[in-house]
Write a protein that holds these residues in place. Structure first.
Motif, PDB file in Angstrom:
ATOM      1  N   GLN A  35      -1.776  20.575  -5.580  1.00  0.00           N
ATOM      2  CA  GLN A  35      -0.642  21.291  -5.497  1.00  0.00           C
ATOM      3  C   GLN A  35       0.103  21.221  -4.258  1.00  0.00           C
ATOM      4  OE1 GLN A  35      -2.491  25.418  -6.730  1.00  0.00           O
ATOM      5  NE2 GLN A  35      -0.531  25.413  -8.214  1.00  0.00           N
TER       6      GLN A  35
ATOM      7  N   LYS B 283       7.077  16.710  -2.901  1.00  0.00           N
ATOM      8  CA  LYS B 283       8.310  17.348  -3.451  1.00  0.00           C
ATOM      9  C   LYS B 283       9.376  17.882  -2.479  1.00  0.00           C
ATOM     10  CE  LYS B 283      10.126  20.306  -6.982  1.00  0.00           C
ATOM     11  NZ  LYS B 283       9.878  21.272  -8.193  1.00  0.00           N
ATOM     12  N   GLN B 284       8.915  18.681  -1.601  1.00  0.00           N
ATOM     13  CA  GLN B 284       9.852  19.479  -0.725  1.00  0.00           C
ATOM     14  C   GLN B 284       9.922  18.984   0.566  1.00  0.00           C
ATOM     15  OE1 GLN B 284      10.931  21.507  -3.446  1.00  0.00           O
ATOM     16  NE2 GLN B 284      11.644  22.550  -1.754  1.00  0.00           N
TER      17      GLN B 284
ATOM     18  N   ASP C  98       1.133  17.542  -3.974  1.00  0.00           N
ATOM     19  CA  ASP C  98       2.406  17.345  -5.111  1.00  0.00           C
ATOM     20  C   ASP C  98       3.598  18.254  -4.759  1.00  0.00           C
ATOM     21  OD1 ASP C  98       0.554  15.433  -5.948  1.00  0.00           O
ATOM     22  OD2 ASP C  98       0.103  16.610  -7.823  1.00  0.00           O
ATOM     23  N   ASP C  99       3.459  19.460  -4.647  1.00  0.00           N
ATOM     24  CA  ASP C  99       4.613  20.198  -4.633  1.00  0.00           C
ATOM     25  C   ASP C  99       5.273  20.483  -3.142  1.00  0.00           C
ATOM     26  OD1 ASP C  99       3.941  20.836  -7.358  1.00  0.00           O
ATOM     27  OD2 ASP C  99       3.029  22.778  -6.975  1.00  0.00           O
TER      28      ASP C  99
ATOM     29  N   THR D 289       8.084  26.958   3.568  1.00  0.00           N
ATOM     30  CA  THR D 289       8.431  25.693   2.619  1.00  0.00           C
ATOM     31  C   THR D 289       9.563  25.434   2.641  1.00  0.00           C
ATOM     32  OG1 THR D 289       6.175  26.025   1.503  1.00  0.00           O
ATOM     33  CG2 THR D 289       7.667  24.332   0.620  1.00  0.00           C
TER      34      THR D 289
END
Length: 308
Positions: A103, A111-112, A106-107, A7
């Motif tokens: 997760q 986000k990333q 969203d993460d 990630t």
């Protein structure tokens, strides 16, 4: 193309994203990537592909996992040729597989990866227990999402499974249609027992990254990675006549009209036509005689192509 292992540690620029295994990078995958690039250009986004290593089924059901069409290196090179900006090679572990679909969305995706546009196949699922789908992606206000239907070549559905089946059955022309190019294996030339040289048919032994290659047998091949392309014959299998057979498959290539030392060079072997399955012969003389027949049949096959 920038390759990111795992990630991203800091958010990427606003991006158009697609996610999948992309094993073989067949015409269906290529259609997804062409659409991804078009979306990225139209919206001023960078194009991002996320793929998984190992294949999820290799983690959960290794004995039933499909034979890989491409090694990770081969996949990276094929994606690089498609003009993608970023490739994320996400390590697929049990901890990663346990992430909920929310997760993951969203993460990681939002986000990333900083995705604004997400393009997926019509059967794509993500997150623990494969709970995530197109509707869950569309529910996030940052994401514009699009699903592409499965592609077809004539009456054949284009999929990695269809390519594997064609290769396993020796249908090289069908595999080429599904891939949009000949099926190929790439690898470095490594040392061998030099038995082929003793038999009068010297071979280049190609290091295999495929523990279970999707095809076995004797093939007409074209060799790339030298100063020009060469024609030849390849044996991919367990060499049952040599020392009773090998525990792991070997790829040996007889390059026609070529006699140089090319140890350590990286070659690409294009599989064009299957001549026969492997056989166990009663002695080396019978094996040598059959290799001579294979080489002549391969030369005849190439000659026939030039007259079509």
């Amino acid at each position: 193309m920038q390759v990111i292992r795992g990630t991203p540690t800091s958010p990427l620029p606003p991006s158009a994203l697609t996610i999948g295994n992309f094993d073989g990078l067949h015409l269906g995958h290529q259609a997804v990537l062409q659409r991804l690039s078009a979306l990225a250009r139209a919206q001023g986004l960078c194009s991002v592909v996320m793929t998984f290593e190992p294949h999820p089924r290799e983690l959960f059901t290794p004995q039933a996992a499909p034979a890989r069409l491409t090694s990770l290196r081969e996949k990276i090179e094929l994606l690089r040729a498609c003009g993608i900006d970023y490739l994320i090679v996400q390590r697929f572990s049990r901890a990663f597989a346990a992430l909920s679909a929310e997760q993951f969305r969203d993460d990681i995706i939002v986000k990333q990866i900083n995705a604004r546009q997400v393009l997926i196949g019509d059967d794509f699922r993500f997150g623990a227990k494969r709970a995530g789908d197109l509707a869950l992606l569309q529910a996030h206000p940052q994401l514009q999402c699009e699903s592409l239907p499965t592609q077809a070549e004539g009456s054949n559905r284009i999929s990695s499974t269809a390519v594997r089946e064609a290769l396993a059955q020796g249908e090289m022309a069908l595999a080429q249609k599904l891939l949009g190019r000949p099926y190929a294996i790439s690898g470095r030339v490594v040392g061998g027992e030099q038995l082929g040289r003793q038999f009068g048919f010297p071979t280049a032994n190609i290091q295999l990254k495929h523990n279970r290659p999707p095809l076995l047998g004797i093939f007409v091949v074209e060799i790339h990675g030298l100063e020009r392309s060469y024609q030849g014959v390849a044996s991919l299998g367990f060499r049952p006549t040599i020392h009773g057979g090998d525990p792991t498959p070997k790829l040996e290539v007889n390059i026609f009209d070529f006699a140089r030392d090319i140890y350590r060079q990286h070659l690409r072997i294009d599989f064009l036509h299957k001549l026969r399955d492997e056989e166990k012969y009663p002695d080396f003389d019978a094996l040598i005689a059959q290799i001579g027949v294979d080489c002549q049949q391969a030369r005849d096959w190439f000659a026939a192509q030039t007259t079509v």
